[in-house]
Scaffold this active site. Sequence first.
Site, PDB file in Angstrom:
ATOM      1  CB  CYS A 105      -0.904   0.027   1.235  1.00 29.86           C
ATOM      2  SG  CYS A 105       0.065   0.048   2.744  1.00 29.86           S
TER       3      CYS A 105
ATOM      4  CB  CYS B 131      -1.658  -3.508   8.017  1.00 27.18           C
ATOM      5  SG  CYS B 131      -2.884  -3.275   6.727  1.00 27.18           S
TER       6      CYS B 131
HETATM    7 FE1  FES Z   1      -1.149   0.326   4.467  1.00 32.97          FE
HETATM    8 FE2  FES Z   1      -2.467  -1.013   6.266  1.00 32.97          FE
HETATM    9  S1  FES Z   1      -3.226  -0.309   4.375  1.00 32.97           S
HETATM   10  S2  FES Z   1      -0.385  -0.482   6.301  1.00 32.97           S
END
Ligand code: FES
Length: 148
Positions: A36, A105
């Site tokens: 992400c 994450c």
């Molecule tokens: Fe990026 Fe959780 S969506 S660390």
Amino acid sequence: MAFTYSEKVMDHFANPRNVGEIENADGIGEVGNSKCGDIMKMYIEVNDGVITDVKFKTFGCGAAIATSSMATELIKGKTIDEALKLTNKAVMEALDGLPPVKVHCSVLAEEAIRSAVADYYKRQGIDPEPIMGKIESAHEHTHEEFEE
Ligand code: FES
């Protein structure tokens, strides 16, 4: 899609422990999440091989905040060797689980700890790779991500 977060995740997200930075830290790690692009910075204070203080800052999601908060609680007062054994799975278990799409994450916290310990070793003049294996760098990750 609705996700269900455990009470512990919500607690650590709403009241994260050990947020901030340590002035004159003995080790600083910075990592990026390859999925992400979120970023985490971890600071450790080490005395006689024991992590006596740890703080983190993140530009990341709620699950990253909660897992980092729990991870810092789990390594504070532990030896470096014990901290290196902490897996994202153990952190998730301590939080009573995460929704499957948020599992990536939790990797951010584990990698940030490893990165901070690697930095600590380097500052001591010790090559961390024979001890810890290859350390991922935040910048390599995030650049890859943006180039896609
Ligand atoms: Fe990026 Fe959780 S969506 S660390």
